[in-house]
Design a protein around this motif. Structure first.
Motif, PDB file in Angstrom:
ATOM      1  N   GLY A  35      30.822  41.871  43.172  1.00 47.36           N
ATOM      2  CA  GLY A  35      31.980  41.125  43.650  1.00 47.36           C
ATOM      3  C   GLY A  35      31.707  39.644  43.783  1.00 47.36           C
ATOM      4  N   SER A  39      33.507  36.804  41.619  1.00 52.54           N
ATOM      5  CA  SER A  39      34.227  35.752  42.342  1.00 52.54           C
ATOM      6  C   SER A  39      33.754  34.369  41.920  1.00 52.54           C
ATOM      7  N   ASP A  43      38.377  32.863  38.505  1.00 52.68           N
ATOM      8  CA  ASP A  43      39.279  32.348  39.526  1.00 52.68           C
ATOM      9  C   ASP A  43      40.418  33.344  39.645  1.00 52.68           C
ATOM     10  N   SER A  45      43.247  34.387  41.475  1.00 46.77           N
ATOM     11  CA  SER A  45      44.232  34.121  42.521  1.00 46.77           C
ATOM     12  C   SER A  45      45.524  34.821  42.132  1.00 46.77           C
ATOM     13  N   ILE A 128      36.637  40.449  45.482  1.00 48.80           N
ATOM     14  CA  ILE A 128      37.484  39.726  44.535  1.00 48.80           C
ATOM     15  C   ILE A 128      38.836  39.400  45.167  1.00 48.80           C
ATOM     16  N   HIS A 130      39.481  38.682  48.279  1.00 48.63           N
ATOM     17  CA  HIS A 130      39.253  38.148  49.615  1.00 48.63           C
ATOM     18  C   HIS A 130      40.349  37.196  50.091  1.00 48.63           C
TER      19      HIS A 130
END
Length: 160
Positions: A35, A39, A43, A45, A128, A130
């Motif tokens: 992870g 990460s 990126d 998101s 990932i 978070h």
């Protein structure tokens, strides 16, 4: 009554369950490493979901998910082939001479493999995700609820 069955299952397969739990803990540490690596490399998101009413975005999403499913399918069979190669290696060589030891060795290998993969996938997903608390919470609830059924199907003997 349900707790009696669970208790008898754990008594019957105490060594296998212990192996499943220890491999799950090892998988947690592996998942943390995977992870953190993903990460740092990507990126990820998740700003919004796919808008199904825009055809271009929907088409791109279908291609993306199709590619992901094809990749998972290919990697599944690659992993299965690797497991068969390792199993054949243990069966054909004289590492383990007794047939009952061969069977236990293969069962423990299967238990360790699936328990490690399961827990590593969970923790890597959490790291990932978070930044997205609600998605991470849903993923955690799903993995926690499925932990004991996965344990049952991995640990149980196919004959009984």
């Amino acid at each position: 009554m349900c707790f009696q069955k669970i208790k008898s299952f754990h008594k019957r397969y105490i060594d296998r369950c212990r192996s499943f739990y220890s491999s799950s803990i090892a998988g947690l540490f592996t998942g943390v490493i995977i992870g953190i690596f993903f990460s740092l490399v990507t990126d990820a998101s998740f700003n919004r979901w796919i808008n199904p009413f825009q055809l271009g975005e929907l088409f791109a999403a279908i291609i993306y998910f199709g590619f992901t499913l094809i990749l998972i399918y290919i990697l599944y069979f690659f992993g299965k082939a690797c497991v068969y190669v390792v199993c054949i290696y243990f069966l054909m060589t004289k590492i383990v001479r007794n047939s009952s030891k061969k069977k236990n060795c293969l069962i423990n290998f299967k238990i360790n493999y699936f328990a490690g993969i399961y827990s590593a996938t969970w923790v890597a997903s959490l790291i990932i995700l978070h930044t997205q608390f609600m998605i991470a919470l849903y993923v955690s609830i799903m993995f926690i609820l499925l932990y004991f059924p996965v344990e049952y199907f991995v640990v149980r003997n196919k004959k009984g």
